[in-house]
Design a protein around this motif. Structure first.
Motif, PDB file in Angstrom:
ATOM      1  N   GLU A   7      -6.304  15.345  29.533  1.00 15.56           N
ATOM      2  CA  GLU A   7      -4.841  13.795  29.854  1.00 15.56           C
ATOM      3  C   GLU A   7      -5.594  13.715  28.307  1.00 15.56           C
ATOM      4  O   GLU A   7      -6.021  13.302  27.594  1.00 15.56           O
ATOM      5  CB  GLU A   7      -5.641  12.831  31.074  1.00 15.56           C
ATOM      6  CG  GLU A   7      -5.120  14.139  32.245  1.00 15.56           C
ATOM      7  CD  GLU A   7      -3.347  13.954  32.068  1.00 15.56           C
ATOM      8  OE1 GLU A   7      -3.062  13.469  31.366  1.00 15.56           O
ATOM      9  OE2 GLU A   7      -2.978  15.928  32.959  1.00 15.56           O
ATOM     10  N   VAL A   8      -4.637  12.098  28.397  1.00 14.64           N
ATOM     11  CA  VAL A   8      -5.006  11.154  26.468  1.00 14.64           C
ATOM     12  C   VAL A   8      -6.469  10.927  26.560  1.00 14.64           C
ATOM     13  O   VAL A   8      -7.110  11.259  25.662  1.00 14.64           O
ATOM     14  CB  VAL A   8      -4.478  10.652  27.034  1.00 14.64           C
ATOM     15  CG1 VAL A   8      -4.393   9.269  25.831  1.00 14.64           C
ATOM     16  CG2 VAL A   8      -2.975  10.124  27.529  1.00 14.64           C
ATOM     17  N   GLU A   9      -7.488  10.959  27.378  1.00 19.10           N
ATOM     18  CA  GLU A   9      -8.738  10.181  27.440  1.00 19.10           C
ATOM     19  C   GLU A   9      -9.432  12.418  26.537  1.00 19.10           C
ATOM     20  O   GLU A   9     -10.171  11.688  26.116  1.00 19.10           O
ATOM     21  CB  GLU A   9      -8.981  10.312  28.454  1.00 19.10           C
ATOM     22  CG  GLU A   9      -9.275  10.873  29.414  1.00 19.10           C
ATOM     23  CD  GLU A   9      -8.445  10.455  30.178  1.00 19.10           C
ATOM     24  OE1 GLU A   9      -8.066  10.541  31.705  1.00 19.10           O
ATOM     25  OE2 GLU A   9      -6.931   9.227  29.965  1.00 19.10           O
ATOM     26  N   PHE A  11      -8.166  14.125  24.821  1.00 15.77           N
ATOM     27  CA  PHE A  11      -8.040  14.665  24.140  1.00 15.77           C
ATOM     28  C   PHE A  11      -8.402  14.281  23.034  1.00 15.77           C
ATOM     29  O   PHE A  11      -9.221  15.007  21.614  1.00 15.77           O
ATOM     30  CB  PHE A  11      -6.826  14.676  23.501  1.00 15.77           C
ATOM     31  CG  PHE A  11      -5.463  16.015  24.361  1.00 15.77           C
ATOM     32  CD1 PHE A  11      -5.088  17.195  23.798  1.00 15.77           C
ATOM     33  CD2 PHE A  11      -4.344  15.726  25.791  1.00 15.77           C
ATOM     34  CE1 PHE A  11      -4.191  18.099  24.326  1.00 15.77           C
ATOM     35  CE2 PHE A  11      -3.574  16.806  25.979  1.00 15.77           C
ATOM     36  CZ  PHE A  11      -3.540  18.287  25.015  1.00 15.77           C
ATOM     37  N   LEU A  12      -8.880  12.950  23.194  1.00 13.57           N
ATOM     38  CA  LEU A  12      -9.038  11.813  21.940  1.00 13.57           C
ATOM     39  C   LEU A  12     -10.818  12.102  21.956  1.00 13.57           C
ATOM     40  O   LEU A  12     -11.193  11.711  21.582  1.00 13.57           O
ATOM     41  CB  LEU A  12      -8.892  10.512  22.404  1.00 13.57           C
ATOM     42  CG  LEU A  12      -7.070  10.222  22.050  1.00 13.57           C
ATOM     43  CD1 LEU A  12      -7.312   8.186  22.694  1.00 13.57           C
ATOM     44  CD2 LEU A  12      -6.920  10.079  21.228  1.00 13.57           C
ATOM     45  N   CYS A  21      -5.471  15.931  14.442  1.00 12.04           N
ATOM     46  CA  CYS A  21      -5.009  14.373  14.011  1.00 12.04           C
ATOM     47  C   CYS A  21      -4.626  13.918  12.904  1.00 12.04           C
ATOM     48  O   CYS A  21      -3.915  13.588  11.630  1.00 12.04           O
ATOM     49  CB  CYS A  21      -5.562  13.635  14.775  1.00 12.04           C
ATOM     50  SG  CYS A  21      -5.054  13.793  16.811  1.00 12.04           S
ATOM     51  N   ARG A  48       0.342  10.842  22.888  1.00 11.75           N
ATOM     52  CA  ARG A  48       1.390   9.770  23.249  1.00 11.75           C
ATOM     53  C   ARG A  48      -1.056   9.799  22.504  1.00 11.75           C
ATOM     54  O   ARG A  48      -1.696   8.665  22.546  1.00 11.75           O
ATOM     55  CB  ARG A  48       0.575   9.903  24.824  1.00 11.75           C
ATOM     56  CG  ARG A  48       1.610   9.648  25.283  1.00 11.75           C
ATOM     57  CD  ARG A  48       1.812   9.187  26.944  1.00 11.75           C
ATOM     58  NE  ARG A  48       3.166   9.827  27.981  1.00 11.75           N
ATOM     59  CZ  ARG A  48       2.936   9.792  28.752  1.00 11.75           C
ATOM     60  NH1 ARG A  48       2.235   9.890  29.667  1.00 11.75           N
ATOM     61  NH2 ARG A  48       4.524   9.715  29.034  1.00 11.75           N
ATOM     62  N   ALA A  49      -1.798  10.944  22.801  1.00  8.98           N
ATOM     63  CA  ALA A  49      -3.595  10.618  22.628  1.00  8.98           C
ATOM     64  C   ALA A  49      -3.369  10.417  20.723  1.00  8.98           C
ATOM     65  O   ALA A  49      -4.430  10.244  20.290  1.00  8.98           O
ATOM     66  CB  ALA A  49      -3.950  12.038  22.915  1.00  8.98           C
ATOM     67  N   ARG A  50      -2.494  11.403  20.549  1.00  9.78           N
ATOM     68  CA  ARG A  50      -2.641  11.257  18.901  1.00  9.78           C
ATOM     69  C   ARG A  50      -2.304   9.361  18.631  1.00  9.78           C
ATOM     70  O   ARG A  50      -2.875   9.154  17.243  1.00  9.78           O
ATOM     71  CB  ARG A  50      -1.612  12.542  18.499  1.00  9.78           C
ATOM     72  CG  ARG A  50      -1.555  12.541  16.771  1.00  9.78           C
ATOM     73  CD  ARG A  50      -0.738  13.236  16.253  1.00  9.78           C
ATOM     74  NE  ARG A  50       0.502  13.306  16.319  1.00  9.78           N
ATOM     75  CZ  ARG A  50       1.484  12.684  15.250  1.00  9.78           C
ATOM     76  NH1 ARG A  50       1.165  12.144  14.358  1.00  9.78           N
ATOM     77  NH2 ARG A  50       2.739  12.621  15.934  1.00  9.78           N
ATOM     78  N   PHE A  53      -5.145   7.275  19.009  1.00 10.85           N
ATOM     79  CA  PHE A  53      -5.878   7.322  17.626  1.00 10.85           C
ATOM     80  C   PHE A  53      -6.202   7.181  17.072  1.00 10.85           C
ATOM     81  O   PHE A  53      -6.718   6.029  15.924  1.00 10.85           O
ATOM     82  CB  PHE A  53      -6.519   9.370  17.585  1.00 10.85           C
ATOM     83  CG  PHE A  53      -7.464   9.600  16.219  1.00 10.85           C
ATOM     84  CD1 PHE A  53      -8.760   9.349  16.245  1.00 10.85           C
ATOM     85  CD2 PHE A  53      -6.084   9.852  15.451  1.00 10.85           C
ATOM     86  CE1 PHE A  53      -9.360   9.826  15.592  1.00 10.85           C
ATOM     87  CE2 PHE A  53      -7.483  10.087  14.016  1.00 10.85           C
ATOM     88  CZ  PHE A  53      -8.625  10.109  14.122  1.00 10.85           C
ATOM     89  N   ALA A 110     -12.265   7.092  24.129  1.00 10.18           N
ATOM     90  CA  ALA A 110     -11.463   7.831  23.093  1.00 10.18           C
ATOM     91  C   ALA A 110     -12.338   7.702  22.442  1.00 10.18           C
ATOM     92  O   ALA A 110     -13.840   7.220  21.997  1.00 10.18           O
ATOM     93  CB  ALA A 110     -10.777   6.938  22.880  1.00 10.18           C
TER      94      ALA A 110
END
Length: 366
Positions: A7-9, A11-12, A21, A48-50, A53, A110
């Motif tokens: 999920e987003v967190e 990836f970060l 990125c 979204r993660a990118r 960030f 993140a």
């Protein structure tokens, strides 16, 4: 590692994704480009993660990172002399430029890349006052435009739309005004709610995805929620009774306000319903009809020809005239990829039993 469950967190907090990125590691860039090609279902989450960030790190993107990289090397050479070997940001120890960022309120972890040398360079530059001029964006008929706002949120504008940011956007507020249609992907910031003003309604959000359709000449104003939660307040003195109680919209729901409906009946104290909340419309291809336009798909679900004509005008920048009023009430359900306008008219003609004539930028249906 099984990235398919990220999920987003997640990836970060992956170092190789952060290198992707900022494009500091060609191998990481190639890996993630190849991986995302093979896993298109994760493209939206990764994007979204990118974007998050970049936002968490002062809107540093790959482009600005490389630009500042070159500026720093030039500054060091100028200050210390040509005999000094130019530093390479990409050769520094990872521990010197990776910092973990934690957002406790939402339990969102993140990770961001921060290069200390950039701050050395920026501290030597003259500080520029914050931009106070109001920003606005517009799209003509027949065009679409994707806009990245100063807070990192992204808005896709449909044809014939206008977006204006309030003065102090992303510093004192996150408020803007919309005429037309826009699809919003909002960066979370609980301290500064994201607020969209239209002529008829105000939409308040803290981080989600939603579509707003608020053309001045349309019969209705609509807000369709894809993810998250939004609060809608109806504007105007005629709607005071309803406006006192905001409507909380849940995911996969659509708010519809009839623009010219009366606010109250003849009986004192009794208010007619002037809005409705329905499910968003899912097509046979499992897409969302209200947001298909962002994917260059023109979708009609049991819509009258009069409304289809308006959408065609916005998509292709033409004028459509329905010469026979009896044709206005013909209803159609169809999805078209954004192709040639003649192909769309021919398909509608076959099922609608009408004729048309195209003259330059005008379509006459009879």
């Amino acid at each position: 590692m099984d990235y398919s469950k990220f999920e987003v967190e997640d990836f970060l907090c992956d170092d190789s994704f952060l290198e992707y990125c900022l494009e500091t590691n060609p191998e990481a860039v190639k890996f993630w480009n190849d991986w995302l090609d093979k896993h298109p279902e994760k493209a939206l989450v990764a994007e979204r993660a990118r974007k998050l960030f970049y936002t968490l790190n002062g809107n540093i993107t790959a482009e600005t990172f490389h630009r500042d990289h070159e500026l720093f090397k030039s500054a060091v050479t100028e200050r210390l002399g040509e005999h000094i070997v130019k530093p390479d940001f990409f050769a520094v120890n990872r521990k010197n430029y990776v910092r973990r960022l934690w957002i406790g309120a939402a339990s969102l972890a993140a990770c961001g890349i921060l290069v200390a040398s950039l701050f050395f360079l920026k501290s030597e530059q003259t500080k520029i006052p914050a931009h106070s001029e109001t920003l606005s964006y517009a799209t003509p008929m027949g065009k679409k435009r994707k806009v990245k706002l100063p807070d990192g949120s992204v808005v896709t504008l449909n044809g014939g739309s206008h977006l204006q940011l309030q003065q102090g956007f992303n510093t004192g507020n996150r408020e803007l005004s919309l005429t037309g249609e826009g699809y919003f992907v909002v960066v979370h910031n609980a301290a500064k709610p994201f607020i969209v003003h239209t002529e008829k309604i105000t939409i308040r959000d803290v981080g989600t995805e939603f579509n707003v359709k608020a053309y001045l000449n349309d019969k209705a104003t609509e807000a369709s929620l894809i993810n998250g939660l939004i609060e809608i307040t109806i504007k105007g003195t005629a709607h005071t009774t309803v406006g006192l109680t905001p409507v909380i919209l849940a995911p996969n729901k659509k708010f519809i306000l009839i623009n010219d409906a009366p606010a109250s009946g003849k009986t004192p104290g009794i208010t007619k319903p002037i809005f409705d909340v329905k499910n968003i419309t899912t097509t046979e291809n499992n897409s969302v009809a209200e947001t298909d336009w962002t994917q260059n798909k023109l979708t009609f679900v049991d819509e009258p020809l009069s409304e289809i004509a308006t959408q065609i005008e916005r998509w292709y920048g033409v004028k459509v005239i329905i010469a026979n009023p009896a044709l206005n009430n013909l209803h159609f359900t169809a999805t078209f990829d954004h192709g040639d306008i003649v192909q769309i008219l021919e398909a509608l003609k076959l099922s609608g039993n009408f004729n048309y004539r195209k003259e330059d930028n005008m379509i006459r249906i009879y």
